[in-house]
Structures are given as structure tokens and as C-alpha cells.
Design a protein around this motif. Structure first.
Motif, PDB file in Angstrom:
ATOM      1  N   GLN A  11      44.240  33.925  42.210  1.00 57.51           N
ATOM      2  CA  GLN A  11      42.682  33.362  41.130  1.00 57.51           C
ATOM      3  C   GLN A  11      42.186  32.087  40.287  1.00 57.51           C
ATOM      4  O   GLN A  11      41.617  31.584  40.239  1.00 57.51           O
ATOM      5  CB  GLN A  11      42.513  34.982  41.372  1.00 57.51           C
ATOM      6  CG  GLN A  11      42.722  35.823  39.866  1.00 57.51           C
ATOM      7  CD  GLN A  11      42.378  34.774  38.552  1.00 57.51           C
ATOM      8  OE1 GLN A  11      41.158  34.431  38.148  1.00 57.51           O
ATOM      9  NE2 GLN A  11      42.870  35.299  37.560  1.00 57.51           N
ATOM     10  N   CYS A  68      36.841  40.077  48.112  1.00 60.53           N
ATOM     11  CA  CYS A  68      37.175  40.149  46.329  1.00 60.53           C
ATOM     12  C   CYS A  68      36.160  40.697  46.181  1.00 60.53           C
ATOM     13  O   CYS A  68      36.444  41.815  45.867  1.00 60.53           O
ATOM     14  CB  CYS A  68      37.110  38.861  46.559  1.00 60.53           C
ATOM     15  SG  CYS A  68      38.084  37.965  46.658  1.00 60.53           S
ATOM     16  N   THR A  81      33.558  36.517  41.017  1.00 61.62           N
ATOM     17  CA  THR A  81      33.941  36.382  41.734  1.00 61.62           C
ATOM     18  C   THR A  81      34.410  38.111  42.356  1.00 61.62           C
ATOM     19  O   THR A  81      35.116  38.342  44.040  1.00 61.62           O
ATOM     20  CB  THR A  81      35.336  35.834  41.464  1.00 61.62           C
ATOM     21  OG1 THR A  81      35.408  34.039  41.290  1.00 61.62           O
ATOM     22  CG2 THR A  81      35.852  35.078  42.746  1.00 61.62           C
ATOM     23  N   PHE A  82      34.830  38.871  41.492  1.00 59.88           N
ATOM     24  CA  PHE A  82      35.323  40.263  41.988  1.00 59.88           C
ATOM     25  C   PHE A  82      34.217  40.906  41.783  1.00 59.88           C
ATOM     26  O   PHE A  82      34.069  42.167  42.499  1.00 59.88           O
ATOM     27  CB  PHE A  82      36.770  40.479  41.406  1.00 59.88           C
ATOM     28  CG  PHE A  82      37.662  39.267  42.095  1.00 59.88           C
ATOM     29  CD1 PHE A  82      38.162  39.777  43.510  1.00 59.88           C
ATOM     30  CD2 PHE A  82      37.820  38.081  41.572  1.00 59.88           C
ATOM     31  CE1 PHE A  82      39.423  38.534  44.022  1.00 59.88           C
ATOM     32  CE2 PHE A  82      38.653  37.302  41.230  1.00 59.88           C
ATOM     33  CZ  PHE A  82      40.051  37.732  42.880  1.00 59.88           C
ATOM     34  N   ASN A 136      35.126  35.654  51.027  1.00 61.01           N
ATOM     35  CA  ASN A 136      34.450  36.378  49.631  1.00 61.01           C
ATOM     36  C   ASN A 136      34.142  37.589  49.504  1.00 61.01           C
ATOM     37  O   ASN A 136      34.210  38.527  48.653  1.00 61.01           O
ATOM     38  CB  ASN A 136      33.328  35.574  49.714  1.00 61.01           C
ATOM     39  CG  ASN A 136      32.972  33.828  48.796  1.00 61.01           C
ATOM     40  OD1 ASN A 136      34.146  33.978  47.994  1.00 61.01           O
ATOM     41  ND2 ASN A 136      32.312  33.238  49.463  1.00 61.01           N
TER      42      ASN A 136
END
Length: 711
Positions: A90, A186, A23-24, A183
């Protein structure tokens, strides 16, 4: 326990790293250790997390901190939303991604749940967070997210802004910029600023660069202000065009200061939908739809994405019906909840009273209660209704309306309540209330109380004929120190014929309670004084001061055990606290008057009974206190001579307090038990037989029973 940590905890840690990396950005360290190191909560360090349990959400939260404040190094005291808010967000994102809308493993939780827990309806994890956050935002305690941690008024405000409201900020940002942009934000945020110092300006810069939007309005409003958001549907017009299609114009109104782009969803008969977004900046706007068929339904903010304080006005509100289960705190954002419960009671006039209670509310506001009872012997039907604007603990003002007929007495009441205090849970609170009350005795068979006097059941009237109307004002405050507490109240009631009653009177009363307590027990003091200033038409019996208990006006509204004779055993010597509170005078109901002053003192000691504590008391009665008490007062009787009585008693008692587990039997028992057994062994003026003149002993085994503390 070992398996939960070595297998389950380790697997959850592995999934957390995979999620955060995808995700990051990739986890940059060679290892991660998750250990059982605390009694509550968790604490994070680079490559090390110390948790109190292998809870999946706790692991996600604490491992997330390795990213948010660890790798992306913000000042946690200055901008807690960048670490606590981000990792809370998150965590919820991960849990919803893994377990769906519930935001937790609902199936596993139900396997461990009791029968009652399975029956009670529940909200999702997100709804629970939004409910509590909106309650806070709609209160006067709301503070900005961006405030330094030490500048918040109390720990609750810090927690709300750093964790709850701080996490929902990122949900709203996601909604504003869209899925693809969020997205990218992030990933860019992590890639550009890992192992560097970050702050609001740097995060805002990334968001504006990726989205191509000017987001000053968003961050200024949500970080540095305390907005509330509310949009409503206005006028809706539908027209059929020449080609057979439909044009629908939807008016949207902004009612609060908060601004968010808001979506409108139009539903068609074939199940398809159309979605349009209005920027929400003006106080009113119009969205136009074109459709092949006539629209079936229109909903505002269908995703519940803008943290609107109320979904009333967003379209047709659902109404959900449930049995009234114990500890039921179900408050969905999109429905008005109505609960129902059968009720049963008994008194000597009605016999068995059967009834039904309906209670409705929308998120602790617009609360409506309607009740009906039928007496098997009296063949009388009673009913009562109450409307309460709101009961949330953070609300500072509410009003209520009530009326009905209960056990031979009709009543109507309108009230306003206002609370002022700096802190949410602690500190000094000033409370003001003003109400108008009307009561009428319809059937004097109900206006009699029973007393056990020297083994004989005697009856005494407790309610006067005629109508009583009065205005009542109350002020209370709770001064306190580090180790002591107090509560002070002042009451004034004024009744006259101009208000619709048959009595003219002015009643003053004041009460002071002071206590110092600890795990060992405590010292408790109470002082009470009251007087009627104007009583040209006499004092209504139900408002007179009693040496033993509270007024019967209070009994009627607050205690079904003593409202009507036969509801409880007279041999129990039931005590409803209030008035002079002199427990030794339960057998002298004639001790009521128009002036009263009394002092009560209790010394309480938490105790354990050898053997019995394990076998019986802890299991069924809970914790126990031994109480030593002494009381004294002076009372002016309502007789021809205005006789003054000086009264005193002393004794000891036992108090038990039990909170029942979340089991089916709480449908019958309720969730808590409070039992008080007092033994006023000495009284200075014992009961005197009116026929023989013989007095009872001053020292004697006497007892009273109650289901609440004496004060």
C-alpha cells in the motif's frame, strides 16, 4: 529539523490517514502521533508511530501497520506477508498514486542530487523492487512466502518474502482479479475483519467471494511454492482475409513452472492497440486477433504484471546507450543496457594507449565486454572480448568466454564457476571453478619487467617464448566462527601439448588465510605452498612461483600496472600480492622457482594521526591502519643446482582506505582508494651486487607501494 517534523511530517501523516481511510476504511482512532524516536527505521503502535525520519514512504509504511496487524490482527511471525507485505504494497501504491511511475518525489530528489547523480539513469521504485526480487527468485535461495519467520534460512530470505516478494503478491492478485474487484476486496477485507484475528484462509475467502474466481491455484503457488514465471512469444502468423482485414495468430509458450494469465498487446499503424489475455496454464497457447490494418508490433505482458523472470522473448528488446558512470547500477526490466567509456594508459612499447570500452548487460546477465586500444608509438591495435552469463551475487553458477590480444600477448579462456552455500550473505561458501586457458607471446618486447635495484633500473624477462595451454581447477571454502574468519583454496593446473601448447607441466598450489578482527584492528595470518610436479619442458616463466609477488600470468590478467614495463614507476617498488608475498625482496626478481612455501603474519591497528588526520588524511586518504608484519619462506630456484633459499623479512606499514563521495571527480579517481605503504626494514638475505659480491645491509629503509591489501 523542528519544521520538518511539525509541518512536513504532520502533513504527510494527515495524507497517510486520508489515503488509508479512502482505500480500506475509516481510521477508527481519535488521534495519531508521529514522533522522532529511533535512529533507524520505524516502529508502530495503535495511535503512535516512532520514526527515524519524516520520510514520506516511512510514514506511510508505519502508519499502514496500524491497519495491517493493528486493526487487522494477523500473526506477524506466522504470516508476515499479511502485515509487512500488505503495508509495503500500500505504501508503493500511495507513492505511485501521488508521484507517478517513479514512486517517489523525483523532482525533489534531483534538486538535492550531485551532478553525477543527475547524469546517471535510474529505474523506478517498483523496478528496483522487482529487480531484486527476481534476482532472489531465480536463485537457489528462494523460499516460500508463507514460511514461519524463524524458519527462514537467514534474515535476507525473511526480508525478501515478508516485504519485497510479499508486497508484489498483492500486485499480481490485483492483475488477476481486475481493478474493480481488487478495490472491493480492500474495503471488504477491512470492513469484515477489523479488530479481529485474520489469516490466509480468511483473506483468500474474501478474494474469492468478491472476484467470483477459484484462486486456489494463485495462493497455493505464490504463498506455498517457489515458482518462477517465464512466457515467450512463439510463432506469429498474419493473413489477409477476403474483406481486407487481417487475422493474426500469436503463439505463446510457457517455459517455467509458474502459471499466470498473460496478456498480448497488438499495435496498429494508427497508434491504436488491442489487448487479449490467455490463461497461461498450458505449455503453449494461441491468441487470435482481427484488425482492419496489418499489425505493426506485438508485445507480451505489456504491463510487466506477472513477475516474469526475463522480458527477453516478449517482443523486440530495446537497447539503451549511456556513458559508463561510476556506481552505475542501472538495470531496467525492458532494455539491454550498453555503456561506453574512453580509456587511456601508457607503457614503454606502445607509448600512450587510447581505447574504448563497451559493456552490455541485461539485468546482470548476458554480460558482454568489448575493448580496443591503439598504441601511439607501436602503431599496434589491440582488442579483447568477454562474455559472462551472469554476475548477480545470488547466482550459483555461471560461465564465461574471453579472448583477444593485449600488449604483445594473445589469449583465449573458457571458464565455469559454481557456488554452494546455505545462506545468501553469510555462512560457509564452497566455490568450484574449472577453466581452459591459452596464451601466446606475440612480441617479446612486452615480456620484460623493470625493477629498481639499488637506485639502478634493471630489466628481467617475465614471459617464456611459445604457446601455453592448460586446464585449471580451483576449490575454495571459507570456514568461520562467531569472531574469526578464514579462507582456504586449492589450485591445480595441467598443461600439455595435447591441449595446444608447447609445455608439459602440472602445478599445485594452496593458500590458507585466517583472521580475527574488530574496530581496533586485527590479527591476520596467511600460509602458501606450491610445487610443479612435472616439468619436463621447463617451467614457463610466467607461471613460476615468486618470493615477492604473484605469478606474471596473474599480473597479465589482473594488473595493468605491472603487465608491461613503463606502465608504473619502477622506483615505486610496486607490489602485487601473491606468491610468497615476501615484501622485502622487491629488488631480487631472480628469486622465482618451481617450489615455494611461505608464511605471512600481520598485526593491524586502526590509528588516528593528531592534527594531520583532520587536516589531510581523513579528507583525502580516509581511514588508516598501522601494520606490523613478518614473513618467512623457502624457495627452490630454477637453476642447475635446484638451489633452496630460506628467506625472511619484517617491518611495518601504513594502509589507507577511502570511499569517495558521489562526485564528478570519481570519473577519474574511481570510487575508492586503497593505498598501502610497507617498509620491510629487515631481510635475512639482502641483495648482493653480482659484480662486486658486496651485500646490501640487512637492516635498511626499504619500501613497497600497493593499491590493495597484502592479503
Amino acid at each position: 529539523v523542528k519544521r520538518r517534523w511539525s509541518k512536513i511530517g504532520a502533513e504527510r501523516g494527515r495524507r497517510a490517514l486520508a489515503w488509508l481511510s479512502d482505500t480500506f476504511g475509516r481510521y477508527p482512532y481519535p488521534q495519531l502521533t508521529i514522533t522522532h524516536g529511533l535512529l533507524g527505521g520505524g516502529m508502530e503502535y495503535p495511535m503512535l508511530v516512532m520514526n527515524s525520519s519524516p520520510s514520506e514512504s516511512l510514514i506511510l509504511h508505519e502508519v499502514g501497520h496500524i491497519y495491517f496487524y493493528g486493526i487487522l490482527g494477523n500473526n506477524e511471525a506466522k504470516e508476515a506477508w499479511l502485515d509487512e507485505g500488505f503495508t509495503t504494497f500500500q505504501t508503493r501504491w500511495y507513492m505511485e498514486n501521488r508521484y507517478g511511475d517513479w514512486g517517489y518525489d523525483r523532482e525533489a530528489r534531483l534538486k538535492r542530487a550531485s551532478w553525477l547523480q543527475k547524469k546517471r539513469p535510474a529505474v523506478t521504485s517498483r523496478e528496483r523492487t522487482e529487480n531484486f526480487t527476481l534476482m532472489y527468485m531465480n536463485s537457489k535461495y528462494n523460499e516460500p512466502i508463507s514460511r514461519w519467520s524463524y524458519k527462514y534460512n537467514d534474515g535476507m530470505s525473511y526480508s525478501m518474502n515478508a516485504y519485497s516478494k510479499g508486497s508484489l503478491l498483492f500486485d499480481m492478485l490485483w492483475y488477476v482479479v481486475g481493478d474493480e474487484n481488487f478495490n472491493k476486496i480492500c474495503k471488504t477485507w477491512f470492513k469484515r475483519w477489523k479488530f479481529k484475528h485474520v489469516n490466509e484462509a480468511r483473506f483468500r475467502s474474501v478474494c474469492e467471494e468478491i472476484s467470483g474466481m477459484d484462486l486456489d491455484w494463485f495462493f497455493d503457488q505464490w504463498l506455498h511454492g517457489t515458482p518462477t514465471v517465464h512466457y515467450e512469444l512463439g510463432k506469429i502468423t498474419k493473413s489477409k482475409t477476403a474483406d481486407g482485414s487481417y487475422e493474426t495468430n500469436v503463439t505463446i509458450k510457457r517455459a517455467d513452472d509458474g502459471i499466470m494469465p498473460v496478456e498480448v498487446q497488438l499495435s496498429l499503424p494508427d497508434g491504436s492497440t488491442q489487448l487479449k489475455r490467455w490463461d497461461g496454464k498450458d505449455t503453449e497457447g494461441i491468441v487470435t486477433f482481427k484488425s482492419a490494418a496489418e499489425p505493426k508490433k506485438i508485445i507480451l505482458d505489456p504491463q510487466n504484471a506477472i513477475l516474469d523472470r526475463s522480458r527477453i522473448g516478449h517482443g523486440k528488446m530495446k537497447v539503451e546507450f549511456y556513458p559508463e558512470y561510476p556506481r552505475m547500477r542501472y538495470s531496467p526490466l525492458g532494455a539491454y543496457v550498453v555503456t561506453y567509456k574512453p580509456t587511456f594508459w601508457y607503457n614503454d612499447i606502445d607509448g600512450l594507449r587510447t581505447g574504448l570500452r563497451l559493456k552490455g548487460h541485461y539485468r546482470q546477465t548476458r554480460e558482454v565486454t568489448a575493448q580496443m586500444w591503439f598504441g601511439a608509438e607501436s602503431q599496434k591495435l589491440d582488442g579483447a572480448f568477454e562474455y559472462l552469463s551472469g554476475s548477480g551475487f545470488m547466482q550459483t553458477m555461471n560461465y564465461s568466454l574471453a579472448g583477444g590480444r593485449i600488449e604483445g600477448r594473445s589469449f583465449a579462456k573458457a571458464a565455469m564457476n559454481f557456488t554452494k552455500g546455505k545462506f545468501i550473505f553469510s555462512g560457509v561458501r564452497n566455490r568450484f571453478s574449472l577453466d581452459y586457458t591459452f596464451t601466446k607471446l606475440d612480441d617479446n618486447r612486452y615480456a620484460v619487467s623493470e625493477y629498481d635495484i639499488d637506485g639502478v633500473t634493471a630489466t628481467f624477462p617475465n614471459w617464456s617464448e611459445g604457446d601455453v595451454s592448460f586446464i585449471h581447477g580451483r576449490y575454495s571454502v571459507n570456514p568461520r566462527g562467531m569472531h574469526w574468519f578464514s579462507h582456504l583454496s586449492f589450485d591445480i593446473s595441467h598443461g600439455n601439448e595435447g591441449l595446444g601448447g608447447d609445455y608439459n607441466f602440472t602445478k599445485l598450489a594452496s593458500e590458507l588465510k585466517f583472521w580475527k578482527s574488530g574496530t581496533w584492528g586485527g590479527v591476520y595470518l596467511r600460509g602458501y605452498a606450491g610445487a610443479f610436479l612435472d616439468e619436463n619442458d621447463g617451467v614457463p616463466l610466467q607461471h613460476a612461483f615468486s618470493a615477492f609477488t604473484s605469478s606474471y600470468h596473474e599480473h597479465f590478467f589482473e594488473s595493468r600496472l605491472s603487465r608491461t614495463r613503463g606502465a608504473f614507476f619502477p622506483e615505486s617498488h610496486y607490489h602485487k600480492p601473491g606468491g610468497g608475498n615476501l615484501r622485502g625482496f622487491y629488488d631480487q626478481p631472480q628469486l622465482s622457482g618451481d617450489e615455494l612455501a611461505a608464511v605471512n603474519i600481520e598485526l593491524r591497528k586502526t590509528i588516528k594521526f593528531p592534527v594531520l588526520d583532520k587536516l589531510f588524511i581523513r579528507r583525502f586518504l580516509g581511514s588508516s591502519d598501522l601494520v606490523l608484519f613478518g614473513e618467512a619462506g623457502t624457495l627452490s630456484l630454477m637453476d642447475a643446482d635446484n638451489t633452496n633459499k630460506t628467506l625472511a623479512d619484517a617491518g611495518l606499514g601504513l594502509y589507507f582506505e577511502k570511499e569517495f563521495r558521489d562526485k564528478w571527480y570519481t570519473l577519474i579517481t574511481g570510487t575508492t582508494l586503497n593505498l598501502r605503504l610497507d617498509f620491510p626494514l629487515w631481510v635475512n638475505e639482502p641483495w648482493e651486487n653480482p659484480e662486486t659480491g658486496e651485500k646490501d645491509d640487512q637492516v635498511k629503509l626499504r619500501y613497497v607501494v600497493s593499491f590493495e591489501r597484502a592479503f
